[in-house]
Design a protein around this motif. Structure first.
Motif, PDB file in Angstrom:
ATOM      1  N   HIS A 197      -1.237   7.577   8.024  1.00 52.41           N
ATOM      2  CA  HIS A 197      -0.393   6.635   7.283  1.00 52.41           C
ATOM      3  C   HIS A 197       0.588   7.356   6.367  1.00 52.41           C
ATOM      4  N   TYR A 250      -9.751   4.857  -4.685  1.00 50.22           N
ATOM      5  CA  TYR A 250      -8.870   4.337  -5.744  1.00 50.22           C
ATOM      6  C   TYR A 250      -8.708   2.822  -5.632  1.00 50.22           C
ATOM      7  N   ASN A 251      -8.479   2.343  -4.422  1.00 53.73           N
ATOM      8  CA  ASN A 251      -8.414   0.895  -4.223  1.00 53.73           C
ATOM      9  C   ASN A 251      -8.569   0.608  -2.741  1.00 53.73           C
ATOM     10  N   SER A 297       0.855  -1.199   0.000  1.00 55.27           N
ATOM     11  CA  SER A 297       0.000   0.000   0.000  1.00 55.27           C
ATOM     12  C   SER A 297       0.883   1.238   0.000  1.00 55.27           C
ATOM     13  N   GLY A 298       0.470   2.227  -0.759  1.00 58.38           N
ATOM     14  CA  GLY A 298       1.131   3.529  -0.668  1.00 58.38           C
ATOM     15  C   GLY A 298       2.204   3.799  -1.702  1.00 58.38           C
ATOM     16  N   GLU A 310       7.318   3.480  -9.858  1.00 56.27           N
ATOM     17  CA  GLU A 310       6.469   2.640  -9.018  1.00 56.27           C
ATOM     18  C   GLU A 310       6.520   1.222  -9.561  1.00 56.27           C
ATOM     19  N   LYS A 358     -14.892   4.352   0.129  1.00 55.90           N
ATOM     20  CA  LYS A 358     -13.711   3.530  -0.178  1.00 55.90           C
ATOM     21  C   LYS A 358     -14.114   2.098  -0.538  1.00 55.90           C
ATOM     22  N   ASP A 401     -11.518   8.088  -1.027  1.00 55.85           N
ATOM     23  CA  ASP A 401     -10.324   7.230  -1.021  1.00 55.85           C
ATOM     24  C   ASP A 401     -10.627   5.969  -1.832  1.00 55.85           C
ATOM     25  N   ALA A 448      -6.298   2.419   7.511  1.00 65.29           N
ATOM     26  CA  ALA A 448      -5.693   3.755   7.437  1.00 65.29           C
ATOM     27  C   ALA A 448      -6.765   4.797   7.139  1.00 65.29           C
TER      28      ALA A 448
HETATM   29  N1  LIG Z   1       1.467   3.506   4.096  1.00 63.26           N
HETATM   30  C1  LIG Z   1       0.204   3.142   3.923  1.00 63.26           C
HETATM   31  N2  LIG Z   1      -0.363   2.206   4.743  1.00 63.26           N
HETATM   32  C2  LIG Z   1      -1.647   1.832   4.593  1.00 63.26           C
HETATM   33  N3  LIG Z   1      -2.456   2.334   3.649  1.00 63.26           N
HETATM   34  C3  LIG Z   1      -1.948   3.254   2.803  1.00 63.26           C
HETATM   35  C4  LIG Z   1      -0.604   3.697   2.901  1.00 63.26           C
HETATM   36  N4  LIG Z   1      -0.390   4.614   1.931  1.00 63.26           N
HETATM   37  C5  LIG Z   1      -1.537   4.735   1.257  1.00 63.26           C
HETATM   38  N5  LIG Z   1      -2.479   3.921   1.771  1.00 63.26           N
HETATM   39  C6  LIG Z   1      -3.868   3.703   1.322  1.00 63.26           C
HETATM   40  O1  LIG Z   1      -3.827   2.908   0.176  1.00 63.26           O
HETATM   41  C7  LIG Z   1      -4.626   3.484  -0.870  1.00 63.26           C
HETATM   42  C8  LIG Z   1      -3.870   3.363  -2.158  1.00 63.26           C
HETATM   43  O2  LIG Z   1      -2.748   4.197  -2.085  1.00 63.26           O
HETATM   44  P1  LIG Z   1      -1.727   4.215  -3.282  1.00 63.26           P
HETATM   45  O3  LIG Z   1      -2.478   4.408  -4.545  1.00 63.26           O
HETATM   46  O4  LIG Z   1      -0.658   5.165  -2.930  1.00 63.26           O
HETATM   47  O5  LIG Z   1      -1.185   2.707  -3.183  1.00 63.26           O
HETATM   48  P2  LIG Z   1      -0.507   1.787  -4.285  1.00 63.26           P
HETATM   49  O6  LIG Z   1       0.410   0.911  -3.529  1.00 63.26           O
HETATM   50  O7  LIG Z   1       0.071   2.650  -5.353  1.00 63.26           O
HETATM   51  O8  LIG Z   1      -1.723   0.956  -4.870  1.00 63.26           O
HETATM   52  P3  LIG Z   1      -1.750   0.066  -6.247  1.00 63.26           P
HETATM   53  O9  LIG Z   1      -1.185  -1.275  -5.874  1.00 63.26           O
HETATM   54  O10 LIG Z   1      -3.207   0.028  -6.612  1.00 63.26           O
HETATM   55  O11 LIG Z   1      -0.924   0.783  -7.256  1.00 63.26           O
HETATM   56  C9  LIG Z   1      -4.871   4.915  -0.455  1.00 63.26           C
HETATM   57  O12 LIG Z   1      -6.143   5.276  -0.819  1.00 63.26           O
HETATM   58  C10 LIG Z   1      -4.675   4.931   1.038  1.00 63.26           C
HETATM   59  O13 LIG Z   1      -5.901   4.723   1.655  1.00 63.26           O
END
Ligand SMILES: Nc1ncnc2c1ncn2[C@@H]1O[C@H](COP(=O)(O)OP(=O)(O)OP(=O)(O)O)[C@@H](O)[C@H]1O
Ligand SMILES: [Mg+2]
Length: 463
Positions: free
Chosen positions: A284, A337-338, A113-114, A162, A443, A335, A346
């Motif tokens: 987070h 997106y996913n 995540s993130g 990414e 979400k 929130d 979070a």
């Molecule tokens: N460090 C974190 N810990 C937990 N949840 C987080 C964290 N950072 C972001 N998120 C959550 O995760 C969701 C997705 O964030 P983000 O798009 O940055 O993740 P991602 O890893 O790029 O996802 P994907 O795998 O879909 O590309 C955000 O909407 C937020 O709620």
């Protein structure tokens, strides 16, 4: 992209050039024929909905310099290859090698995540130190990552990538397209757990990033996640740890949230302390900011500059903790997106940190959790019930478990915990219950499209 002749493109991807050999790609590389401008390279890919090869004529008409494709077309020069997506990766790898020779620094980010949130922070931080390529959005796969690489040119000093993982060996493959000098691992959670079987399987796959780092590189590891810290033994690179842990190299102390659930903290790094006030929402984001700080320090920035740039960074990619206030005083926290269990928690924490009369969590299902999915939805319902949330609305058939968990934890079914069959029903319910001063979190996993519900809440569209 750096200018390349079609013959050079053919050489890099081991393709066969048909048509005139003297063309040069002077523009961008794209899979979308609608965006083509003179001098671009069109990559024809057969997708789920359309086959790019049907648009080779349109690409020619729009002035494409040529195409990278699986079969030739009379209308424009083509570099013909058996697999255009694999060839795109090889093209990016060839270009990346040249740019690295010219001094480009590449930083890769992975984690459950993130990734996008951290990439957006890091991109903005590095921009303070030099020209940086870090496009908004989530370009983390076999198509998006090479396209991101190809955004870079001779002026670019920093490239932020990414890296997502859809299975063992995926990140290793992405690292062969663009070998990073700095690798950031954020966390090991349950996103895509269905494909990896266990958190250990996820850790194995995410750790491919630090295995790909060179001896003079830096692995930036989250010291607060034991599975991430455990990757230290899998890299030749220097290890820089980040987190709240007192022994992390780059850490945050005195963390607090302002009344918009934005974190403030003191960044402690390299014997220095600097205040940070984030503009992105949710606690987070502290972990994401520390990971970005570690990467920027590894790339040579000063702690003071990093702290200043983190404080100046704004949300860049859509539907991640987007906060909007309606004219009638209802706040919508989009929130959508996913979602996975960690990011749901979070987001609930961010919701409860927001000031408001009542807090309402509108939650859809979490996809791709594998056999543990039912238990995770029920646990989420229990967590939402335990949080300072006034109303829990679960949307869609796959989200029934959330309602079950919330009611099992004591929330009154049909009162404080409601299940609705779809988005339209959610919209109808919310149009009845929302009052000025309410804060609504929306979400779900992307497949459930709740970002549309969030948008409708803001525009007041009717079902
Ligand atoms: N460090 C974190 N810990 C937990 N949840 C987080 C964290 N950072 C972001 N998120 C959550 O995760 C969701 C997705 O964030 P983000 O798009 O940055 O993740 P991602 O890893 O790029 O996802 P994907 O795998 O879909 O590309 C955000 O909407 C937020 O709620
Ligand atoms: Mg992403």
């Amino acid at each position: 992209m750096i200018a390349l002749t079609l013959a050079e493109v053919a050489g890099l991807v081991d393709g066969e050039l048909t048509g005139p050999a003297d063309g040069t790609v002077t523009g961008k590389v794209t899979l979308d024929s609608r965006t083509i401008e003179a001098g671009d390279l069109f990559v024809a890919v057969a997708g789920e909905r359309a086959d790019g090869h049907d648009f080779l004529g349109a690409a020619a008409a729009a002035g494409a310099a040529g195409a990278l494709c699986g079969r030739p077309h009379d209308g424009l020069p083509c570099v013909v290859v058996p697999d255009p997506v694999a060839a795109l990766g090889r093209l990016a790898a060839g270009v990346h090698d040249r740019l690295v020779d010219g001094g480009l620094r590449t930083l890769g980010i992975t984690g459950s995540s993130g990734k996008t949130s951290t990439k957006d922070l890091l991109g903005q931080v590095l921009t303070a130190a030099g020209p940086t390529v870090s496009p908004p959005g989530s370009y983390n796969n076999d198509i998006g990552l090479p396209l991101t690489v190809l955004h870079a040119d001779a002026r670019t000093r920093f490239l932020v990538l990414e890296m997502g993982s859809r299975g063992p060996g995926h990140i290793a493959r992405l690292c062969r397209v663009a070998r990073p000098g700095v690798g950031v691992v954020l966390n090991v959670g349950s996103a895509h757990l269905g494909e990896f079987g266990s958190p250990e399987g996820v850790a194995q796959a995410k750790g491919e990033l630090v295995e790909a780092l060179p001896a003079d590189g830096t692995a930036v590891l989250n010291a607060d996640d034991p599975r991430v810290l455990g990757m230290a033994g899998r890299t030749r690179a220097r290890v820089l740890t980040t987190g709240r842990s007192p022994d992390a190299d780059v850490r945050a102390v005195d963390v607090s949230l302002d009344d918009g659930a934005r974190a403030r903290f003191t960044l402690v790094a390299a014997g220095e302390q600097h205040p940070v006030a984030l503009q992105v929402v949710g606690e987070h984001q502290v972990a994401n900011a520390l990971s970005a700080a570690g990467a920027a320090l590894a790339a040579g920035m000063d702690p003071a500059d990093v702290a200043g740039a983190l404080s100046a960074a704004v949300p860049l990619s859509r539907w991640r903790m987007e906060v909007d206030r309606r004219a009638d005083g209802v706040t919508v926290l989009n929130d959508a997106y996913n979602a996975n269990p960690e990011s749901m928690r979070a987001a609930l924490a961010a919701l409860t940190g927001m000031p408001g009369e009542r807090r309402i969590a509108v939650l859809g299902a979490m996809a791709e959790l594998g056999p543990g999915a039912a238990a995770e939805h029920e646990r989420l319902g229990r967590d939402a019930a335990a949080a300072d949330v006034d109303l829990i609305v679960a949307v869609g058939p796959d989200a029934v478990g959330i309602t079950d968990g919330a009611t099992a934890a004591g929330r009154r079914a049909g009162g404080e915990s409601v299940h609705v069959p779809d988005r339209a029903a959610a919209r109808e319910l919310l149009s009845e219950v929302l009052r000025p001063g309410d804060v609504v979190l929306v979400k779900a996993s992307r497949a459930y499209g709740l970002e549309l519900l969030a948008a409708d809440l803001l525009t007041g569209a009717d079902a």
